[in-house]
Design a protein around this motif. Structure first.
Motif, short mmCIF file in Angstrom:
data_model
loop_
_atom_site.label_atom_id
_atom_site.label_comp_id
_atom_site.label_asym_id
_atom_site.label_seq_id
_atom_site.Cartn_x
_atom_site.Cartn_y
_atom_site.Cartn_z
N SER A 73 2.14 57.44 -131.75
CA SER A 73 2.80 56.82 -130.59
C SER A 73 1.93 55.78 -129.89
O SER A 73 2.43 55.01 -129.07
N GLY A 74 0.65 55.75 -130.15
CA GLY A 74 -0.24 54.83 -129.46
C GLY A 74 -0.18 53.43 -130.04
O GLY A 74 0.17 53.22 -131.21
N SER A 75 -0.52 52.45 -129.21
CA SER A 75 -0.62 51.08 -129.69
C SER A 75 -1.89 50.93 -130.52
O SER A 75 -2.80 51.78 -130.45
N PRO A 76 -2.01 49.86 -131.33
CA PRO A 76 -3.25 49.66 -132.09
C PRO A 76 -4.49 49.64 -131.21
O PRO A 76 -5.53 50.19 -131.60
N THR A 77 -4.38 49.05 -130.02
CA THR A 77 -5.54 49.03 -129.12
C THR A 77 -5.89 50.43 -128.64
O THR A 77 -7.08 50.81 -128.61
N GLU A 78 -4.90 51.24 -128.30
CA GLU A 78 -5.16 52.61 -127.85
C GLU A 78 -5.76 53.45 -128.96
O GLU A 78 -6.69 54.24 -128.73
N LEU A 79 -5.26 53.29 -130.18
CA LEU A 79 -5.78 54.07 -131.30
C LEU A 79 -7.24 53.69 -131.59
O LEU A 79 -8.07 54.57 -131.81
N ALA A 80 -7.54 52.41 -131.58
CA ALA A 80 -8.91 51.96 -131.85
C ALA A 80 -9.85 52.40 -130.74
O ALA A 80 -10.99 52.83 -131.00
N THR A 81 -9.40 52.32 -129.48
CA THR A 81 -10.24 52.73 -128.36
C THR A 81 -10.54 54.22 -128.40
O THR A 81 -11.67 54.66 -128.18
N THR A 82 -9.50 55.02 -128.69
CA THR A 82 -9.70 56.47 -128.78
C THR A 82 -10.65 56.81 -129.92
O THR A 82 -11.53 57.67 -129.77
N SER A 83 -10.51 56.15 -131.06
CA SER A 83 -11.41 56.38 -132.20
C SER A 83 -12.85 56.03 -131.82
O SER A 83 -13.79 56.75 -132.18
N PHE A 84 -13.00 54.93 -131.10
CA PHE A 84 -14.34 54.53 -130.64
C PHE A 84 -14.95 55.62 -129.77
O PHE A 84 -16.11 56.01 -129.96
N LEU A 85 -14.18 56.16 -128.84
CA LEU A 85 -14.71 57.16 -127.91
C LEU A 85 -15.06 58.46 -128.63
O LEU A 85 -16.07 59.10 -128.32
N VAL A 86 -14.24 58.87 -129.60
CA VAL A 86 -14.50 60.10 -130.34
C VAL A 86 -15.82 60.00 -131.11
O VAL A 86 -16.60 60.96 -131.15
N ILE A 87 -16.09 58.85 -131.69
CA ILE A 87 -17.35 58.66 -132.41
C ILE A 87 -18.51 58.46 -131.44
O ILE A 87 -19.58 59.06 -131.57
N ALA A 88 -18.29 57.61 -130.43
CA ALA A 88 -19.38 57.23 -129.51
C ALA A 88 -19.85 58.38 -128.63
O ALA A 88 -20.99 58.35 -128.15
N VAL A 89 -19.03 59.41 -128.42
CA VAL A 89 -19.48 60.54 -127.60
C VAL A 89 -20.66 61.24 -128.25
O VAL A 89 -21.43 61.96 -127.59
N GLY A 90 -20.86 61.00 -129.54
CA GLY A 90 -22.04 61.53 -130.21
C GLY A 90 -23.34 61.01 -129.63
O GLY A 90 -24.40 61.65 -129.79
N VAL A 91 -23.30 59.87 -128.96
CA VAL A 91 -24.49 59.35 -128.27
C VAL A 91 -25.00 60.39 -127.27
O VAL A 91 -26.20 60.69 -127.21
N VAL A 92 -24.08 60.94 -126.49
CA VAL A 92 -24.44 61.96 -125.50
C VAL A 92 -24.97 63.21 -126.18
O VAL A 92 -25.95 63.82 -125.74
N GLY A 93 -24.34 63.60 -127.29
CA GLY A 93 -24.79 64.77 -128.03
C GLY A 93 -26.22 64.62 -128.52
O GLY A 93 -27.03 65.56 -128.41
N CYS A 94 -26.56 63.45 -129.04
CA CYS A 94 -27.92 63.21 -129.53
C CYS A 94 -28.93 63.30 -128.39
O CYS A 94 -29.98 63.95 -128.52
N VAL A 95 -28.65 62.63 -127.29
CA VAL A 95 -29.59 62.58 -126.17
C VAL A 95 -29.80 63.97 -125.57
O VAL A 95 -30.94 64.39 -125.32
N ILE A 96 -28.70 64.70 -125.34
CA ILE A 96 -28.83 66.04 -124.79
C ILE A 96 -29.58 66.95 -125.76
O ILE A 96 -30.44 67.76 -125.36
N GLY A 97 -29.28 66.83 -127.04
CA GLY A 97 -30.00 67.62 -128.03
C GLY A 97 -31.49 67.34 -128.02
O GLY A 97 -32.32 68.25 -128.15
N GLY A 98 -31.86 66.07 -127.85
CA GLY A 98 -33.27 65.72 -127.77
C GLY A 98 -33.95 66.34 -126.57
O GLY A 98 -35.10 66.79 -126.65
N ILE A 99 -33.25 66.38 -125.44
CA ILE A 99 -33.81 66.99 -124.22
C ILE A 99 -33.99 68.49 -124.41
O ILE A 99 -35.05 69.06 -124.09
N ILE A 100 -32.97 69.14 -124.96
CA ILE A 100 -33.04 70.59 -125.16
C ILE A 100 -34.15 70.96 -126.15
O ILE A 100 -34.82 72.00 -126.01
N SER A 101 -34.37 70.09 -127.16
CA SER A 101 -35.37 70.41 -128.19
C SER A 101 -36.77 70.56 -127.61
O SER A 101 -37.63 71.20 -128.22
#
Length: 344
Positions: free
Chosen positions: A188-216
């Motif tokens: 149901s999403g437009s091409p822009t919405e689909l691409a933006t959501t895909s970007f956010l799903v992948i890019a949230v890994g940035v936060v995962g990496c940084v937090i993991g580094g702090i916890i380590s």
């Protein structure tokens, strides 16, 4: 694999290899978009761009290990966070340039690669000191082949094969994120919405990496890697079983994106720690080559299965985290029995 087998990664300054590889990859990524599409030319270009990554990712890690020394786990977390952001960037470029020709995404990616080469050139030769003195395996004759010396160490093997299990899941997941997003939104999403959501799903890994580094810093890298690997494996297991509710599915994909990459910098740090100092680049390159080799297989199989049976195909990724956890068990056992390392 060629770089690891020949020791190229440790024969030349990593900055120089990084710069040359980035520029070559950018050129090959750009040139085939200028003329009419030809399958053979496109295939050769993409294959060569993939080969150029051998001089970028492991060399970036080697530069970090040389400079960050005792804080390499946290520094590598930032490096892999930037790799994750870079992986997500084509989705963002697609969202921004929905009305532009498809070639614009390739041109934008090439431009970013040139910028990356320029940034590394700007810091080339600055702050590069010898790698820190860390735990190494027993003395081994220098005449032994480099790869044999590396894989003789049980802890290095554990880090590498834990990473291989992680890589079976990582890039295949990233490759089908747009497909999973489309399925979650029921188209149901437009091409822009689909691409933006895909970007956010992948890019949230940035936060995962940084937090993991702090916890380590408190728990050690092996514990962080095991926790993230187990978490992403759990998401792989439960995602096809979730109710067909778009907000819930997108939130689950975001959590999966957060966990799926958080272990990667910790595996890299562990491999660098257990590799002989003079073989750091070769060890990291060997680890990457094995990881990307299994990624090729999982990407191809998963994309075919998703097209045939739908979202349930992601269960194909589950063996990666399971086998990765089994492979890295020596690192976890060692962590429990030895005294805490203040550098970790």
């Amino acid at each position: 694999m060629l770089s690891a087998a020949t020791g190229i990664a440790d024969r030349f300054p990593p900055e120089r290899i990084f710069i040359v590889s980035s520029l070559v990859g950018a050129a090959l990524n750009f040139v085939w978009t200028l003329g009419p599409s030809d399958l053979v030319l496109v295939w050769i270009s993409r294959f060569a761009v993939g080969m150029s990554l051998a001089g970028i990712y492991p060399m970036g890690m080697k530069m970090i290990v040389k400079r960050a020394q005792a804080k390499s786990a946290q520094a590598l977390a930032w490096l892999v966070a930037m790799l994750t952001l870079g992986t997500a960037m084509p989705q963002l470029l697609s969202a921004i340039g929905t009305s532009l020709p498809w070639q614009s995404i390739m041109w934008g990616s090439s431009t970013l690669a040139v910028v990356g080469a320029g940034l590394v050139a700007a810091i080339s030769g600055r702050g590069a000191s010898s790698p820190p003195a860390t735990r190494r395996g027993p003395a081994t004759p220098a005449a032994d082949p480099a790869l044999r010396r590396l894989f003789r160490d049980r802890m290095f093997r554990a880090a590498v094969f834990g990473y291989v299990g992680h890589m079976w899941e990582l890039y295949a997941f990233w490759a089908v994120v747009p497909t999973l997003v489309i399925a979650a939104l029921a188209g149901s999403g437009s091409p822009t919405e689909l691409a933006t959501t895909s970007f956010l799903v992948i890019a949230v890994g940035v936060v995962g990496c940084v937090i993991g580094g702090i916890i380590s810093r408190r728990t050690g890298g092996a514990a962080v890697a095991a926790g993230a690997l187990a978490g992403s494996g759990l998401m792989c297991l439960i995602y096809p079983l979730l109710p067909d509710l778009a907000p819930l599915l997108i939130a689950a994909l975001a959590l999966w994106g957060f966990l799926v990459i958080a272990d990667s910098p910790q595996f890299s740090d562990l491999a660098a720690r257990y590799a002989p100092a003079e073989l750091t680049g070769t060890g990291l390159t060997a680890m990457n080559s094995l990881g990307f080799a299994v990624s090729v297989v999982s990407i191809v199989i998963l994309q075919r299965l998703v097209a045939g049976i739908g979202v349930a195909a992601v269960w194909l990724l589950l063996p990666g985290p399971i086998l990765g956890l089994l492979a890295m068990r020596p690192l976890l056992v060692r962590r429990r029995v030895r005294k805490p390392d203040p550098d970790e």
